[in-house]
Enzyme design. Structure first.
Site, PDB file in Angstrom:
ATOM      1  N   ARG A 166       0.948  -1.103  -0.001  1.00 46.37           N
ATOM      2  CA  ARG A 166       0.053  -0.044  -0.058  1.00 46.37           C
ATOM      3  C   ARG A 166       0.838   1.118   0.030  1.00 46.37           C
ATOM      4  O   ARG A 166       0.503   2.216   0.592  1.00 46.37           O
ATOM      5  CB  ARG A 166      -1.100   0.047   1.222  1.00 46.37           C
ATOM      6  CG  ARG A 166      -2.030  -1.103   1.386  1.00 46.37           C
ATOM      7  CD  ARG A 166      -2.940  -1.134   0.050  1.00 46.37           C
ATOM      8  NE  ARG A 166      -3.854  -2.300   0.140  1.00 46.37           N
ATOM      9  CZ  ARG A 166      -3.472  -3.502  -0.366  1.00 46.37           C
ATOM     10  NH1 ARG A 166      -2.341  -3.738  -0.869  1.00 46.37           N
ATOM     11  NH2 ARG A 166      -4.389  -4.530  -0.291  1.00 46.37           N
ATOM     12  N   SER A 237     -11.012   0.175   2.651  1.00 53.02           N
ATOM     13  CA  SER A 237     -10.261  -0.420   3.854  1.00 53.02           C
ATOM     14  C   SER A 237      -9.574   0.933   4.323  1.00 53.02           C
ATOM     15  O   SER A 237      -8.663   1.552   3.840  1.00 53.02           O
ATOM     16  CB  SER A 237      -9.276  -1.263   3.396  1.00 53.02           C
ATOM     17  OG  SER A 237     -10.087  -2.580   2.862  1.00 53.02           O
ATOM     18  N   GLU A 332      -4.953   3.711   5.700  1.00 50.19           N
ATOM     19  CA  GLU A 332      -4.454   3.873   4.136  1.00 50.19           C
ATOM     20  C   GLU A 332      -4.765   4.882   3.689  1.00 50.19           C
ATOM     21  O   GLU A 332      -3.855   5.420   2.701  1.00 50.19           O
ATOM     22  CB  GLU A 332      -5.441   2.458   3.561  1.00 50.19           C
ATOM     23  CG  GLU A 332      -4.940   1.092   3.750  1.00 50.19           C
ATOM     24  CD  GLU A 332      -5.216   0.165   2.849  1.00 50.19           C
ATOM     25  OE1 GLU A 332      -5.987   0.574   1.578  1.00 50.19           O
ATOM     26  OE2 GLU A 332      -5.708  -0.987   2.971  1.00 50.19           O
TER      27      GLU A 332
END
Length: 337
Positions: A166, A237, A332
């Site tokens: 990520r 998410s 995130e």
């Protein structure tokens, strides 16, 4: 075509959390030539710049100073290589899921596990989006950028993008690069990835070899677990799955035998959604934001939420996870400004 700047422009419909946001100035980039024009304006005005994709991985304040520029460069070029390999170049402004679906219809495989992820093609490398056993870095050949520092356009190959979980060079050097196009190496031959347990459980042995079946199943799972941003504001998410060493994993596993975790090159990747759910956060509300009642990894805007409310909720969850498991959760999405 010259750039058209809009003042006091609403971004409420352009961030998937659905927060009420206003940009001081907003502009869409539809041609490569407009990039230089935008750079000239930035040097003249000294304004800060926010590059906006689909607004799906971003937490915005109520007012964004300076210029917000949305990449709207379109296009799809398909080049057949030796064997069954295919090189596909997509404009940064292309809709991600639409591109995945279109390529599948053309018999070009490799992105089906990344179906239904919101956002644009240009935003995908920044976050190194991933789902169901595949990360976009696994399919990217190169990324074409405009370098604001060097004032030139060039390609960065996969290694030069410095992808991580990520993460990427583009995320770490936020504000330096504008992604114009992304080039993928895909295939005419199906090479499905079905190692992700929930995905594998839904597919028959025959379907596991069928990229279209994988695509459909990924879409089904995402629709079941993740809310549609058009109906319930969210940024997907919200927390990364934390990676811990073996000793930490064994300690938590001893206390919580049903811990959900997966082997990782650096140790073990813990399921952040499981950690949050186990602490009782699923479905909980705080002011006008909350934790989705079907997926604890997703924080949602219940109607009148804003950034400050979301930050308070996220901080409370992080504190609880740290106290309970001794594990740090990292968000995130990017927070701006």
């Amino acid at each position: 075509m010259s750039l058209e700047f809009h003042r006091e422009f609403s971004l409420t419909g352009m961030n998937t959390l659905g927060f009420e946001v206003t940009a001081e100035r907003f502009v869409r980039i539809q041609t490569q030539e407009q990039v230089s024009e935008l750079h000239a304006e930035l040097k003249r005005s000294g304004d800060p710049l926010l590059l906006l994709g689909g607004g799906s991985n971003l937490v915005l304040s109520a007012r964004i100073p300076g210029i917000v520029a949305q990449m709207d460069l379109r296009g799809c070029e398909v080049e057949e290589l030796e064997g069954a390999s295919v090189r596909v170049t997509l404009g940064g402004g292309e809709h991600w899921h639409g591109a995945v679906s279109s390529l599948l219809e053309q018999g070009i495989y490799g992105l089906e596990n990344l179906a239904l992820i919101p956002g644009s093609v240009g935003a995908a490398p920044v976050q190194n989006i991933g789902a169901y056993g595949v990360e976009v870095k696994d399919r990217i050949d190169a990324v074409q950028v405009y370098d604001w520092q060097q004032e030139r356009i060039y390609w960065l190959d996969n290694c030069e993008c410095e992808f991580a979980y990520r993460d990427s060079r583009f995320k770490r050097e936020s504000g330096r690069y504008l992604i114009l196009r992304v080039r993928f190496l895909l295939s005419r031959i199906a090479a499905t990835v079905t190692t992700y347990a929930p995905l594998q459980a839904r597919l028959s042995t025959e379907e596991q070899q069928d990229p279209r079946a994988v695509f459909r199943t990924v879409c089904d799972i995402r629709r079941e677990k993740l809310p549609d941003p058009e109906r319930l504001g969210n940024a997907g998410s919200f927390f990364k799955n934390p990676v811990v060493d073996g000793a930490t994993y064994e300690r938590i596993k001893a206390a919580y035998p049903d811990l959900v975790a997966y082997p990782d090159i650096a140790g073990f990747k813990l399921a952040a959604g499981w950690l949050i759910d186990r602490c009782g956060w699923k479905g909980r509300k705080m002011a006008s934001v909350g934790v989705h009642d079907q997926q604890a990894l997703v924080l949602v805007n219940l109607g009148d939420g804003d950034r400050s409310q979301l930050e308070k909720l996220a901080t409370a969850i992080q504190a609880d996870i740290l106290e309970t498991y001794g594990v740090v959760l990292e968000p995130e999405p990017r927070f701006y400004p």
